[in-house]
Design a protein around this motif. Structure first.
Motif, PDB file in Angstrom:
ATOM      1  N   THR B  60       0.768  -1.330  -0.096  1.00  0.00           N
ATOM      2  CA  THR B  60       0.381  -0.020  -0.087  1.00  0.00           C
ATOM      3  C   THR B  60       0.630   1.352  -0.317  1.00  0.00           C
ATOM      4  O   THR B  60       0.347   2.177  -0.310  1.00  0.00           O
ATOM      5  N   ALA B  61       2.314   0.422  -0.142  1.00  0.00           N
ATOM      6  CA  ALA B  61       3.362   2.447  -0.083  1.00  0.00           C
ATOM      7  C   ALA B  61       2.532   3.397   1.491  1.00  0.00           C
ATOM      8  O   ALA B  61       2.676   4.585   1.222  1.00  0.00           O
ATOM      9  N   SER B  62       1.771   2.751   2.286  1.00  0.00           N
ATOM     10  CA  SER B  62       1.396   3.762   3.785  1.00  0.00           C
ATOM     11  C   SER B  62       2.149   3.643   5.107  1.00  0.00           C
ATOM     12  O   SER B  62       2.327   2.457   5.006  1.00  0.00           O
ATOM     13  N   TYR B  63       1.231   4.352   5.524  1.00  0.00           N
ATOM     14  CA  TYR B  63       1.283   4.053   7.040  1.00  0.00           C
ATOM     15  C   TYR B  63       1.142   2.570   7.624  1.00  0.00           C
ATOM     16  O   TYR B  63       1.693   1.478   7.794  1.00  0.00           O
ATOM     17  N   HIS B  64       0.460   2.008   7.153  1.00  0.00           N
ATOM     18  CA  HIS B  64      -0.887   0.241   6.812  1.00  0.00           C
ATOM     19  C   HIS B  64       0.044  -0.410   5.926  1.00  0.00           C
ATOM     20  O   HIS B  64      -0.565  -1.151   6.001  1.00  0.00           O
ATOM     21  N   ASP B  65       1.194  -0.525   5.655  1.00  0.00           N
ATOM     22  CA  ASP B  65       1.899  -1.300   4.268  1.00  0.00           C
ATOM     23  C   ASP B  65       2.330  -2.605   5.302  1.00  0.00           C
ATOM     24  O   ASP B  65       3.640  -2.006   6.290  1.00  0.00           O
ATOM     25  N   PRO B  66       1.636  -3.447   5.884  1.00  0.00           N
ATOM     26  CA  PRO B  66       2.386  -4.996   6.046  1.00  0.00           C
ATOM     27  C   PRO B  66       3.778  -5.570   5.877  1.00  0.00           C
ATOM     28  O   PRO B  66       4.320  -5.964   6.733  1.00  0.00           O
ATOM     29  N   GLY B  67       3.825  -5.583   5.083  1.00  0.00           N
ATOM     30  CA  GLY B  67       5.331  -5.178   4.278  1.00  0.00           C
ATOM     31  C   GLY B  67       7.129  -4.728   4.591  1.00  0.00           C
ATOM     32  O   GLY B  67       7.851  -5.183   4.627  1.00  0.00           O
ATOM     33  N   CYS B  68       6.327  -3.479   4.743  1.00  0.00           N
ATOM     34  CA  CYS B  68       7.242  -2.697   4.978  1.00  0.00           C
ATOM     35  C   CYS B  68       7.967  -2.187   7.208  1.00  0.00           C
ATOM     36  O   CYS B  68       8.124  -0.987   6.903  1.00  0.00           O
ATOM     37  N   MET B  69       7.075  -3.027   7.780  1.00  0.00           N
ATOM     38  CA  MET B  69       7.607  -2.767   8.873  1.00  0.00           C
ATOM     39  C   MET B  69       9.047  -3.470   8.884  1.00  0.00           C
ATOM     40  O   MET B  69      10.099  -4.041   8.681  1.00  0.00           O
ATOM     41  N   VAL B  70      10.086  -2.458   9.810  1.00  0.00           N
ATOM     42  CA  VAL B  70      11.782  -2.584  10.011  1.00  0.00           C
ATOM     43  C   VAL B  70      12.051  -1.916  11.025  1.00  0.00           C
ATOM     44  O   VAL B  70      11.366  -0.914  11.740  1.00  0.00           O
ATOM     45  N   GLN B  71      13.129  -1.542  11.461  1.00  0.00           N
ATOM     46  CA  GLN B  71      14.032  -1.680  12.439  1.00  0.00           C
ATOM     47  C   GLN B  71      14.427  -0.822  12.426  1.00  0.00           C
ATOM     48  O   GLN B  71      15.459  -0.531  11.563  1.00  0.00           O
ATOM     49  N   VAL B  72      14.786   0.461  13.345  1.00  0.00           N
ATOM     50  CA  VAL B  72      15.334   1.668  13.093  1.00  0.00           C
ATOM     51  C   VAL B  72      16.467   1.826  14.194  1.00  0.00           C
ATOM     52  O   VAL B  72      15.712   2.349  15.550  1.00  0.00           O
ATOM     53  N   GLY B  73      17.187   1.498  14.192  1.00  0.00           N
ATOM     54  CA  GLY B  73      17.933   2.249  15.865  1.00  0.00           C
ATOM     55  C   GLY B  73      17.168   1.080  16.821  1.00  0.00           C
ATOM     56  O   GLY B  73      17.305  -0.241  16.155  1.00  0.00           O
ATOM     57  N   ASP B  74      17.224   1.598  18.027  1.00  0.00           N
ATOM     58  CA  ASP B  74      16.460   1.097  18.398  1.00  0.00           C
ATOM     59  C   ASP B  74      14.787   0.585  18.671  1.00  0.00           C
ATOM     60  O   ASP B  74      14.613  -0.007  20.234  1.00  0.00           O
ATOM     61  N   GLU B  75      14.766   1.245  17.282  1.00  0.00           N
ATOM     62  CA  GLU B  75      13.516   1.269  17.421  1.00  0.00           C
ATOM     63  C   GLU B  75      12.676   0.066  16.601  1.00  0.00           C
ATOM     64  O   GLU B  75      12.658  -0.077  15.669  1.00  0.00           O
ATOM     65  N   PRO B  76      12.094  -1.014  17.691  1.00  0.00           N
ATOM     66  CA  PRO B  76      11.158  -2.357  16.772  1.00  0.00           C
ATOM     67  C   PRO B  76      10.268  -2.048  16.404  1.00  0.00           C
ATOM     68  O   PRO B  76       9.691  -0.665  16.401  1.00  0.00           O
ATOM     69  N   ASN B  77       9.870  -2.748  14.722  1.00  0.00           N
ATOM     70  CA  ASN B  77       8.599  -1.955  14.156  1.00  0.00           C
ATOM     71  C   ASN B  77       7.863  -0.842  13.617  1.00  0.00           C
ATOM     72  O   ASN B  77       6.840  -0.431  13.698  1.00  0.00           O
ATOM     73  N   VAL B  78       9.347  -0.480  12.957  1.00  0.00           N
ATOM     74  CA  VAL B  78       8.538   1.443  12.491  1.00  0.00           C
ATOM     75  C   VAL B  78       7.413   1.398  11.032  1.00  0.00           C
ATOM     76  O   VAL B  78       8.186  -0.027  10.277  1.00  0.00           O
ATOM     77  N   ARG B  79       6.817   1.651  11.369  1.00  0.00           N
ATOM     78  CA  ARG B  79       6.232   1.870   9.236  1.00  0.00           C
ATOM     79  C   ARG B  79       7.449   2.820   8.663  1.00  0.00           C
ATOM     80  O   ARG B  79       6.891   3.471   8.601  1.00  0.00           O
ATOM     81  N   GLY B  80       8.110   1.214   7.968  1.00  0.00           N
ATOM     82  CA  GLY B  80       8.852   2.040   7.119  1.00  0.00           C
ATOM     83  C   GLY B  80       8.094   2.885   5.965  1.00  0.00           C
ATOM     84  O   GLY B  80       8.780   3.425   5.182  1.00  0.00           O
ATOM     85  N   ALA B  81       6.954   2.587   5.374  1.00  0.00           N
ATOM     86  CA  ALA B  81       6.301   3.436   3.994  1.00  0.00           C
ATOM     87  C   ALA B  81       5.500   4.446   4.921  1.00  0.00           C
ATOM     88  O   ALA B  81       5.504   5.819   3.922  1.00  0.00           O
ATOM     89  N   HIS B  82       6.244   5.334   6.250  1.00  0.00           N
ATOM     90  CA  HIS B  82       4.914   6.628   6.498  1.00  0.00           C
ATOM     91  C   HIS B  82       6.668   6.835   7.872  1.00  0.00           C
ATOM     92  O   HIS B  82       6.777   8.184   6.727  1.00  0.00           O
TER      93      HIS B  82
END
Lengths: 99, 965
Positions: B60-82
């Motif tokens: 979906t390329a939006s906040y709600h994109d299920p395949g785009c959860m990534v880790q940013v530094g210490d922060e898990p489950n970041v919505r990568g498309a948002h």
């Protein structure tokens, strides 16, 4: 959360209040049977619709206030039920009658 | 692959941003999301799915994109498309080992037949002893990022706002509604999920972009509108109490999220529509995207999403996506028009889509499959407002049941209907004006709800009563507005295709799983959800609930309308616990003597909100000192209520079980309060200071409760009584001076009070000057069983009086004692403590109060129940026990048993330094309460010891002579 119309402070969030409960008149302690007394202590009509209940404005004016709340939608309003239904306890009624 | 500049792009090509992705450096632009920057750099796979570890890309390329959860530094489950990129961030994929590309855990796909939905209910059960091993294996395969225990938690302060109108959604409808409400005089809070206002206009054509710029410009210029972007309405509660998550990412770390609590008079719900995936084999392959995803990538981020595309289109937005693709140089090799019978059968590929089988059986090779299958109405705020949206089969989506909505909630935009942009903004304008009108009405109602402010209410013009409208909130024509009707376009019902595909991408639940659940008897939307976990992932149903309902409905043999969806619950998106909690407010209370306690090694005791000295090193020695010389204890937390008025005695008679009418001025009496169920509520002493002036004391934990209790009686049952209650618990510092030398010490520091036993006897009260401080109250009471004076000193002089007493009493052996020593002393005297020796069921006669309860009095709280208890002789009895073994101090709450029958419990227990043996109080069944009865005490270890019921509750000085000297 639920907005309660405190007559002294205006509409306030329910978290400022303690919920005392459904208004139920205190029976005459000298005349009540155990069943009647315990019904007053523990049983509530718990109707779906407008109910008269008492709240205590613990974090505000510290007055016990009567409001009506619709138990399905949590709308609230100033008491409007018929006076006969909310005449108070037998003791209060006796006092009112004697003037 | 990055395209040339697009008219609506949000990236700033003058500001490159460098970050790392799985160890390699990537460059994007300011304004890129993590995924758009990676996509521009050619990445297609961003994560592996939860159960089967299938490769996932943009959907979906939006906040709600299920395949785009990534880790940013210490922060898990970041919505990568948002999440926007920023310089230096370290981004890694989640749930993959050893790498995203080659993920060993993908072996799960081979085990797929054993890992169907609900597999954990059936597999890994036996043998039970192997469970720790199973758990270890399963833990390695669990989804989610990494949490660092070193992350500093943030507790940002919350914000409280009171807008007249809160608009949820900043697309064209939301902006138009906000403008109309503001023009009508309302204060408006406009909340938009994305980083800019505009909604779907942002990736639209030139005309759409022009409308967006115009509306957003007017919103920015309108002073009555506050805009929050990257903010989400989390939930709507009673009375339009609305929770908003405000993200302030640029502040990073501690201030990244903030909870805004809004009390809005009216709420306008304008969230637009969410595009829905289509279910078919291979629908989760990287390269399979929804039409809004390709339009976002192309128009917002200038990213070409692929080279060769197949498109399934069922609506005009799908057709517009085809135009965008062609403009971006993508070869559109096949268009399947669902309105004309087109369909996608299956997509195949390994790390991405390679080939698609279409309706007529043809295999088309491609690297991009675009799906425009339809729209889901995100009705959650309406559901939370009491609505039950209705499914419209012609439009293939749910619509609000406006009749069920409370008057303070309105709907506009795609949620309300379809139509041209003009029709939608026209509807939204009318809704915004109506929202402002209703907000004005609610405001007037609130003001009129305060009878004490009649004059203010009169100044609020009420057009319903023919007044002229004042400036500000306009209510010229105060009739409810007639809102224009919006057309509802037909849309094909496309939910599940001909082959088995994913319904819930986050939970890896397929249509086959749902059908299997129904076959096993989980034949409703709710049951199938709970068994399969469909809709229970991070998206909470936004992309999956309607498809799940359709699959379940087909399996049961009913319709989507009859099946319904699962319940929409807050929060709409996740919020960190720190933001929910905010700063911790944990006030503590200290007496004025606290500095002395701290300086003298007091071990603190937390008692409610009070910090009290438990002891100063040797509580037994402190207790002995009281019995032999004189001790002083800080009892400031004791509840104190100043009672004045001609009807105080009537109140005391009502709340206490004993009689108070004849208490003379200068006398003190002990009283016990019971509630209307006869249960012991509180105890304390009350003294009469003057004709109409009394001072009541309560237990320290009961201070607030008793004050409320008195006010309840006075306000609700006896408003005709004249009694003024003033809590003075913290107005006085209180200290108890106890021991044989107490009088000697008090004489040294007191003026204006005759202190001989004849002049100031036991249970009397006097006022006078102590250590130079006027208006002190002294009363002689006997909690510890020794000659004692309880002093109530105006609080700001507490420390001075305390220090003076200790200094002047040094030669007498005066020493401080703490709460523990006091517990020992009072237990030696058999004085019960409410809540320690009594519980929530202990009625008066079970607390040894036979002497106090005056049933021949008029009405008092608890009288009927106490009378019945007296007649029935029911309930346990409070007794003093002496254990057979002097060295064993039974634990409090040790049971008193007869074989397997529990006959009571030990309520208080201490080693007595005065007697050199344990002293106990216990609740026992009445038949065991006679003096001399032998009982068995069962210690927590299981050991049984014998104990004997004593003749009096007091172990020490049962006649009470020591208090009366």
């Amino acid at each position: 959360m639920i907005l309660l119309p405190c007559p002294w402070c205006g509409p306030r969030d329910a978290s400022e209040f303690g919920h005392v409960g459904e208004s139920s008149p205190r029976p005459d302690p000298a005349a009540a049977s155990p069943a009647q007394w315990r019904s007053y202590l523990y049983l509530r009509a718990n109707t779906c619709g407008w109910v008269a209940e008492t709240w205590y404005h613990r974090l505000g004016c510290r007055r016990f206030i009567k409001v009506e709340r619709h138990t399905e939608t949590n709308e609230t309003r100033q008491p409007r039920l018929q006076p006969a239904a909310d005449a108070g306890s037998p003791a209060q009624q006796a006092r009112a009658a004697s003037g | 692959m990055r395209l040339a500049a697009q008219p609506g792009e949000v990236i700033d090509r003058t500001r490159p941003v460098q970050f790392s992705w799985n160890g390699r450096q990537v460059t994007g632009f300011a304004g890129d999301t993590i995924v758009s920057a990676l996509a521009a750099a050619g990445e297609r796979v961003f994560s592996r799915s939860m159960k089967y570890h299938r490769p996932r890309g943009v959907l979906t390329a939006s906040y709600h994109d299920p395949g785009c959860m990534v880790q940013v530094g210490d922060e898990p489950n970041v919505r990568g498309a948002h999440r926007l990129v920023s310089g230096g961030i370290v981004v890694t994929s989640q749930n993959t080992w050893p790498s995203l590309r080659f993920d060993v855990k993908a072996v799960n796909q081979l085990a797929a037949p054993f890992l169907t939905a609900g597999f954990y209910y059936k597999t890994f059960m036996r043998p039970r002893f192997a469970w720790p091993a199973y758990e270890g294996v399963l833990r390695r395969f669990v989804n989610g990022g990494r949490v660092s225990p070193d992350t500093r938690p943030a507790h940002p302060a919350k914000r409280y706002v009171h807008p007249d109108v809160l608009v949820a959604g900043g697309g064209p409808a939301g902006m138009a509604a906000a403008l109309a409400a503001a023009r009508a005089g309302a204060s408006v809070l406009l909340v938009e999920e994305e980083h800019q206002l505009g909604g779907h206009l942002r990736w639209g054509n030139e005309a759409d972009l022009a409308v967006r710029t115009d509306l957003a410009g007017r919103v920015a210029a309108e002073p009555g509108i506050e805009v929050l972007t990257d903010a989400v309405v989390l939930g709507r509660y009673d009375g339009n109490w609305v929770a908003v998550l405000e993200r302030r990412g640029e502040l990073g770390g501690a201030e990244a999220e903030r909870l805004v609590k809004a009390r809005a008079k009216t709420l306008v719900v304008a969230p637009g529509l969410i595009e829905r995936p289509y279910v078919f084999a291979g629908n989760d392959l990287p390269g399979v995207m929804l039409s809004t995803a390709v339009r976002r990538l192309i128009n917002l981020y200038a990213v070409r999403p692929g080279e060769r595309a197949v498109v399934l289109s069922a609506n005009p937005e799908g057709d517009a996506a085809i135009a965008d693709l062609k403009r971006a140089g993508v070869q559109v090799v096949r268009v399947e028009d669902a309105r004309l019978g087109g369909d996608i059968v299956a997509a195949t590929g390994r790390m991405g889509v390679r080939s698609v089988q279409v309706a007529d059986g043809t295999q088309v090779s491609c690297d991009l499959l675009v799906i425009a299958a339809g729209w889901t109405a995100p009705t959650s705020l309406l559901n939370m407002s009491g609505d039950r949206p209705v499914y419209n089969p012609r439009a293939a989506r749910f619509f609000p049941d406006v009749a069920r909505l409370p008057g303070e909630v309105l709907v506009t935009g795609g949620l309300a209907g379809d139509g041209t942009l003009d029709e939608l903004t026209g509807h939204a304008t009318a809704v915004g004006a109506e929202a402002a009108r209703r907000a004005a009405g609610i405001g007037r109602t609130w003001l009129r709800a305060m009878p004490g402010r009649q004059e203010g209410a009169a100044q609020i013009a009420d057009p319903e009563h023919g007044d002229d409208p004042p400036a500000g909130l306009a209510h010229r024509d105060d009739q409810p507005a007639v809102l224009p009707a919006l057309p509802v376009d037909a849309h094909p019902e496309l939910f599940a295709g001909r082959t088995n595909g994913f319904v819930d991408f986050s939970e890896d639940v397929t249509a086959k799983d749902l059908r299997a659940a129904v076959a096993e008897g989980f034949d409703s939307a709710e049951l199938a959800k709970r068994f399969t976990t469909a809709t229970m992932g991070p998206l909470q149903g936004k992309l999956e609930t309607v498809n799940a309902a359709a699959v379940v409905a087909a399996a049961i043999g009913t319709s989507v309308a009859e099946t319904g969806t699962t319940t929409w619950r807050p929060p709409y998106v996740p919020i960190s616990l720190g933001a929910l909690a905010g700063p911790a407010f944990e006030p503590v209370r200290y007496s004025p003597m606290q500095p002395w306690h701290e300086a003298h090694g007091a071990v603190p005791l937390l008692a409610g909100a009070w910090i009290r000295p438990d002891h100063y090193g040797d509580p037994a020695a402190e207790a002995r000192n009281v019995r032999e010389r004189v001790g002083i204890i800080d009892v400031t937390p004791i509840g104190k209520l100043d009672l004045r008025g001609p009807d105080v005695a009537r109140l005391l008679n009502l709340v206490y079980v004993n009689k108070w009418s004849k208490l003379e001025i200068g006398r003190v009496r002990y009283g016990v309060m019971c509630a209307d169920d006869g249960v012991v509520l509180d105890d304390g002493v009350t003294g009469r200071l003057g004709e109409d002036h009394y001072l009541m004391s309560t237990t320290s934990s009961g201070a607030a409760t008793v004050w409320e209790w008195l006010e309840n009686w006075l306000q609700t049952e006896h408003p005709d009584w004249i009694v003024h209650v003033t809590p003075v618990t913290t107005a006085y510092a209180s200290m108890n001076v106890a021991g044989p030398q107490a009088r000697t010490l008090i004489e040294r520091v007191t003026q204006g009070v005759e202190l001989s036993n004849e002049a100031f006897g036991y249970m009397h009260v006097r006022t006078g000057r102590i250590a130079g401080v006027d208006d002190c109250v002294l009363w002689r009471i006997g909690f510890t069983g020794e000659l004692s004076y309880e002093l109530h000193v105006p609080a700001s002089y507490g420390l001075h009086v305390w220090e003076t007493l200790l200094e002047r009493g040094a030669d007498l052996g005066a020493a401080a004692f703490g709460v523990e020593a006091q517990r020992i002393l009072r237990l030696e005297k058999g004085h019960f403590i409410v809540g320690q020796d009594t519980d929530g069921l202990t009625k008066g006669y079970s607390a040894g109060l036979d002497w106090a309860i005056k049933l021949d009095k008029g009405d008092f709280a608890g009288k009927p129940e106490l009378a019945w208890q007296h007649d029935e002789e029911s309930g346990p009895r409070l007794v003093a026990l002496q254990t057979a073994e002097d060295s064993v101090v039974p634990d409090e709450a040790s049971l008193i048993t007869e074989g397997n029958h529990i006959a009571g419990r030990v309520t208080s227990s201490r080693m007595s330094p005065t007697l050199g043996r344990p002293v106990c109080l216990a609740q026992v069944e009445a038949r065991l309460a006679a003096e001399g009865t032998e009982v068995t005490v069962r210690l927590p270890s299981g050991r049984l010891i014998k104990a004997r019921v004593m003749p009096h509750l007091a172990h020490v000085d049962p006649d009470g002579g020591r208090m009366r000297v």
